[in-house]
Design an enzyme around this catalytic site. Structure first.
Site, PDB file in Angstrom:
ATOM      1  CB  THR A   1      -6.286   8.651   6.802  1.00  0.00           C
ATOM      2  OG1 THR A   1      -5.405   9.279   7.751  1.00  0.00           O
ATOM      3  CG2 THR A   1      -6.433   9.513   5.565  1.00  0.00           C
TER       4      THR A   1
ATOM      5  CE  LYS B   1      -1.736  -1.394   3.785  1.00  0.00           C
ATOM      6  NZ  LYS B   1      -2.481  -1.598   5.041  1.00  0.00           N
TER       7      LYS B   1
ATOM      8  N   GLY C   1      -7.968   4.089  10.283  1.00  0.00           N
ATOM      9  CA  GLY C   1      -8.537   2.808   9.875  1.00  0.00           C
ATOM     10  C   GLY C   1      -8.539   2.539   8.380  1.00  0.00           C
ATOM     11  CB  THR C   2      -6.935   4.073   5.375  1.00  0.00           C
ATOM     12  OG1 THR C   2      -5.648   4.171   5.980  1.00  0.00           O
ATOM     13  CG2 THR C   2      -7.594   5.429   5.349  1.00  0.00           C
ATOM     14  N   GLY C   3      -6.167   1.266   6.564  1.00  0.00           N
ATOM     15  CA  GLY C   3      -5.564  -0.050   6.306  1.00  0.00           C
ATOM     16  C   GLY C   3      -6.535  -1.173   6.656  1.00  0.00           C
ATOM     17  CB  CYS C   4      -8.722  -1.734   9.635  1.00  0.00           C
ATOM     18  SG  CYS C   4      -7.481  -1.543  10.920  1.00  0.00           S
TER      19      CYS C   4
HETATM   20  N1  LIG Z   1      -5.090  10.337   1.428  1.00  0.00           N
HETATM   21  C1  LIG Z   1      -5.441   9.270   0.702  1.00  0.00           C
HETATM   22  N2  LIG Z   1      -6.097   9.431  -0.480  1.00  0.00           N
HETATM   23  C2  LIG Z   1      -6.477   8.378  -1.227  1.00  0.00           C
HETATM   24  N3  LIG Z   1      -6.223   7.106  -0.896  1.00  0.00           N
HETATM   25  C3  LIG Z   1      -5.558   6.857   0.248  1.00  0.00           C
HETATM   26  C4  LIG Z   1      -5.132   7.921   1.106  1.00  0.00           C
HETATM   27  N4  LIG Z   1      -4.498   7.378   2.189  1.00  0.00           N
HETATM   28  C5  LIG Z   1      -4.545   6.052   2.009  1.00  0.00           C
HETATM   29  N5  LIG Z   1      -5.165   5.723   0.848  1.00  0.00           N
HETATM   30  C6  LIG Z   1      -5.450   4.376   0.350  1.00  0.00           C
HETATM   31  O1  LIG Z   1      -5.885   3.628   1.482  1.00  0.00           O
HETATM   32  C7  LIG Z   1      -5.322   2.320   1.486  1.00  0.00           C
HETATM   33  C8  LIG Z   1      -4.541   2.140   2.764  1.00  0.00           C
HETATM   34  O2  LIG Z   1      -3.319   2.759   2.573  1.00  0.00           O
HETATM   35  P1  LIG Z   1      -2.241   3.117   3.666  1.00  0.00           P
HETATM   36  O3  LIG Z   1      -0.911   2.928   3.024  1.00  0.00           O
HETATM   37  O4  LIG Z   1      -2.550   4.461   4.219  1.00  0.00           O
HETATM   38  O5  LIG Z   1      -2.545   1.992   4.750  1.00  0.00           O
HETATM   39  P2  LIG Z   1      -2.186   1.996   6.245  1.00  0.00           P
HETATM   40  O6  LIG Z   1      -0.953   2.792   6.476  1.00  0.00           O
HETATM   41  O7  LIG Z   1      -2.190   0.572   6.677  1.00  0.00           O
HETATM   42  O8  LIG Z   1      -3.358   2.747   6.948  1.00  0.00           O
HETATM   43  P3  LIG Z   1      -3.141   3.604   8.264  1.00  0.00           P
HETATM   44  O9  LIG Z   1      -2.296   4.784   7.827  1.00  0.00           O
HETATM   45  O10 LIG Z   1      -4.539   3.996   8.606  1.00  0.00           O
HETATM   46  O11 LIG Z   1      -2.458   2.725   9.261  1.00  0.00           O
HETATM   47  C9  LIG Z   1      -4.500   2.213   0.231  1.00  0.00           C
HETATM   48  O12 LIG Z   1      -5.238   1.546  -0.742  1.00  0.00           O
HETATM   49  C10 LIG Z   1      -4.229   3.652  -0.175  1.00  0.00           C
HETATM   50  O13 LIG Z   1      -4.135   3.763  -1.553  1.00  0.00           O
HETATM   51  C1  LIG Z   2      -7.516  -2.100  17.161  1.00  0.00           C
HETATM   52  C2  LIG Z   2      -6.781  -1.393  16.073  1.00  0.00           C
HETATM   53  N1  LIG Z   2      -6.354  -2.085  14.999  1.00  0.00           N
HETATM   54  C3  LIG Z   2      -5.686  -1.452  14.012  1.00  0.00           C
HETATM   55  C4  LIG Z   2      -5.418  -0.091  14.078  1.00  0.00           C
HETATM   56  C5  LIG Z   2      -4.633   0.590  12.994  1.00  0.00           C
HETATM   57  O1  LIG Z   2      -5.539   0.935  12.029  1.00  0.00           O
HETATM   58  P1  LIG Z   2      -5.176   1.373  10.578  1.00  0.00           P
HETATM   59  O2  LIG Z   2      -3.766   0.955  10.279  1.00  0.00           O
HETATM   60  O3  LIG Z   2      -6.142   0.716   9.673  1.00  0.00           O
HETATM   61  O4  LIG Z   2      -5.340   2.849  10.660  1.00  0.00           O
HETATM   62  C6  LIG Z   2      -5.901   0.603  15.201  1.00  0.00           C
HETATM   63  N2  LIG Z   2      -5.693   1.938  15.324  1.00  0.00           N
HETATM   64  N3  LIG Z   2      -6.568  -0.069  16.185  1.00  0.00           N
END
Ligand SMILES: Nc1ncnc2c1ncn2[C@@H]1O[C@H](COP(=O)(O)OP(=O)(O)OP(=O)(O)O)[C@@H](O)[C@H]1O
Ligand SMILES: Cc1ncc(COP(=O)(O)O)c(N)n1
Length: 264
Positions: A208, A176, A210-213
């Protein structure tokens, strides 16, 4: 016999509702999939940060997985926050015992505000026990750096990192690019032979959490419904971009994405 697709999440609880188990179940529901859960840890958190982390006893995690799978089953499953090596080993054992093939491993390590959601000494267990069972592993750039020991800042670095993570045994690697510098985000899927890249514009927002989750839950839901991997990844990507673009502006910090989003 029900024909509804079923997905299980094995992850931590986010009391604020934007990440973890809560994000996963909302996403499963929104995408038409029946969701079940095994909670690994309870966190006390909101959009401003994580105030407390309380891991559950390993037996509690094992028991939740067993009770769900021996009765309800799962067409696909995902892991999120696993916290320690004992929980990782226990989850890996159940994944093997129940022959869960469609497993999405989101290698959650650190929350936005810096709180540790995976202990340092558990990283080795994640690499050894869980990655070889993954149909897809979905690292962000800092997680990919941690798994490989490499510096990953550019799409070219991402390709090298994906190869190194694939060598750890995951069948596919979805890197990602949310943490890339610049206005364009590139996410890429590697199957051991070829790269499939998806680029989109960065949305300017602080919401943003929880975007990864949410992304990995959408991917799991699409796999549970029987979509082929590339199609499932594309649809999960469209879902998360839409969810970020229409975030509901909740809380005073990094707010959640919109789990009512539609795949456009
Ligand atoms: N500002 C943004 N605009 C558009 N897409 C985004 C943005 N931030 C993240 N994404 C998308 O969201 C998904 C998760 O990406 P990211 O690399 O941020 O994951 P993450 O780091 O695990 O999440 P988090 O930062 O919440 O822990 C990817 O598909 C990415 O393309
Ligand atoms: C319980 C729990 N699990 C995961 C994440 C990270 O979330 P993300 O990487 O999607 O922002 C979080 N903040 N809390």
């Amino acid at each position: 016999m029900s024909t509804v697709a079923k997905a299980m999440t094995i992850a931590g609880s986010d009391s604020g509702g934007g990440a973890g188990i809560q994000a996963d179940l909302k996403t499963f529901h929104q995408l038409g999939v029946y969701g079940t859960s095994a909670i690994t840890a309870v966190t006390a958190q909101n959009t401003l940060g994580v105030a407390g982390v309380y891991p559950l006893p390993t037996e509690a995690v094992t028991q939740q997985i067993r009770e769900v799978l021996r009765d309800i089953g799962a067409d696909a499953a995902k892991t999120g926050m696993l916290f320690d090596a004992a929980i990782i080993r226990a989850v890996a054992e159940e994944v093997r015992a129940f022959r869960l093939e469609k497993l999405v491993v989101d290698p959650v390590m650190v929350a936005k505000g810096g709180a540790k959601l995976l202990l340092d000494e558990a990283i080795e267990a994640l690499k050894t026990h869980l990655l070889p069972l993954a149909e897809v592993v979905t690292p962000n750039l800092p997680e990919a750096e941690c798994l490989t020991g490499m510096t990953i800042r550019t799409p070219a670095d991402m390709r090298e990192g994906a190869k190194a993570i694939h060598a750890l045994g995951a069948r596919h690697v979805l890197m990602k690019g949310g943490h890339l510098d610049g206005d364009e985000i590139v996410d890429m899927l590697y199957d051991g032979q070829a790269f499939y890249e998806m680029a989109h514009s960065r949305i300017q927002t602080r919401h943003t959490h929880g975007t990864g989750c949410t992304f990995s839950a959408a991917l799991t839901a699409e796999l549970a419904k029987g979509r082929p991997l590339v199609e499932a990844v594309e649809r999960a990507n469209r879902f998360i971009v839409q969810a970020i673009a229409t975030a509901p502006q909740i809380g005073g910090g990094h707010g959640p994405t919109n789990h009512w989003a539609a795949i456009e």
